[in-house]
Design an enzyme around this catalytic site. Sequence first.
Site, PDB file in Angstrom:
ATOM      1  N   CYS A  50      11.273 -32.627  17.946  1.00  0.00           N
ATOM      2  CA  CYS A  50      11.509 -31.493  17.054  1.00  0.00           C
ATOM      3  C   CYS A  50      11.370 -31.935  15.603  1.00  0.00           C
ATOM      4  CB  CYS A  50      12.896 -30.903  17.307  1.00  0.00           C
ATOM      5  SG  CYS A  50      13.335 -29.586  16.157  1.00  0.00           S
ATOM      6  N   CYS A  97      13.982 -30.456  13.247  1.00  0.00           N
ATOM      7  CA  CYS A  97      15.305 -31.074  13.332  1.00  0.00           C
ATOM      8  C   CYS A  97      15.358 -32.420  12.613  1.00  0.00           C
ATOM      9  CB  CYS A  97      15.689 -31.290  14.794  1.00  0.00           C
ATOM     10  SG  CYS A  97      15.476 -29.862  15.863  1.00  0.00           S
ATOM     11  N   ASP A  98      14.275 -33.203  12.703  1.00  0.00           N
ATOM     12  CA  ASP A  98      14.367 -34.612  12.340  1.00  0.00           C
ATOM     13  C   ASP A  98      13.450 -35.079  11.209  1.00  0.00           C
ATOM     14  OD1 ASP A  98      16.226 -34.917  14.403  1.00  0.00           O
ATOM     15  OD2 ASP A  98      14.656 -35.285  15.875  1.00  0.00           O
TER      16      ASP A  98
END
Length: 304
Positions: A131, A134-135
């Site tokens: 993701c 997300c990261d």
Amino acid sequence: MYDTIIVGAGPAGLTAGIYAARGALKVLIIERGGIGGQIATSWEIENYPGAPAESNGPGLTERMRAQCEEFGVEFSTRTYLSSRKTTQGFIVETDAGTLETQTMIMATGAEPKLIGCKGELELRGMGVSYCATCDANFFKGLKVAVIGGGDTALEEAMYLTKFAKEIIIIHRRDELRGAKILQQRIKENDQISLLLDSVVEEIKGNGLVESIVVKNVKTNELSEISLDGVFVFVGQKPNSEPFVGLLERDARDYLLTDDEMRTNIPGIFAAGDIRHKSLRQVVTATGDGAIAAVNVIKFIEELK
């Protein structure tokens, strides 16, 4: 006793909730994780009709959830375990107790596939990610690889250019599979390079990702590339394991339905990425959810 229980709170499940509740049904949506499904990790949505400029997944699905609640849809965080037919409808077993419903809509979606190479699981969360939304922030000014050649891989590679200084897209075929407009953006971006006809054999690192070993599928030549992160986008697998022995699936484990979203069991419908179909996008998920809910309403009316 609910009129319908929807398993899954992605776009398909949320849309089904809106339509079912507007049809005056008592509706419960159960979800083992957060609201939104895979789209909740999407940084930009360009192909959902009418979405405001710079729409993102979390914002879109939160608006869907709010709309559900306006119509009286109930939500519960719990995991579906199994269900069985009764004279009244279905008994649904979850990790938080038993529920009863006349009908069900399965909208559990799909999840990312793994590469399956050495070091992937050991370094998951330590430089291996599924993701970018997300990261990506963890990789500011660093070098990363994006594995895959479809729309998702290309979209996430473009997103990563806001953070990483260098992105290598690694794809097993000799050309990318994503939409032409995405391919053009990739080619025009100086931060992105392509490594085609290649697969990742190993991800190396001592606590954090340090390098990857790549094999050319045509020559079998191995090479090692130093980098700081690996983002994997090589496809999906359906979350259909809970339905084994209950609902019919295709060879890839997606649930089989007709055009009205009916499964092989009367009273159980399926919608969204969990279902066998040719295109899995937000717009097709919402369409599935609407069709499933309308047919749930008809099914319940026919029982009266």
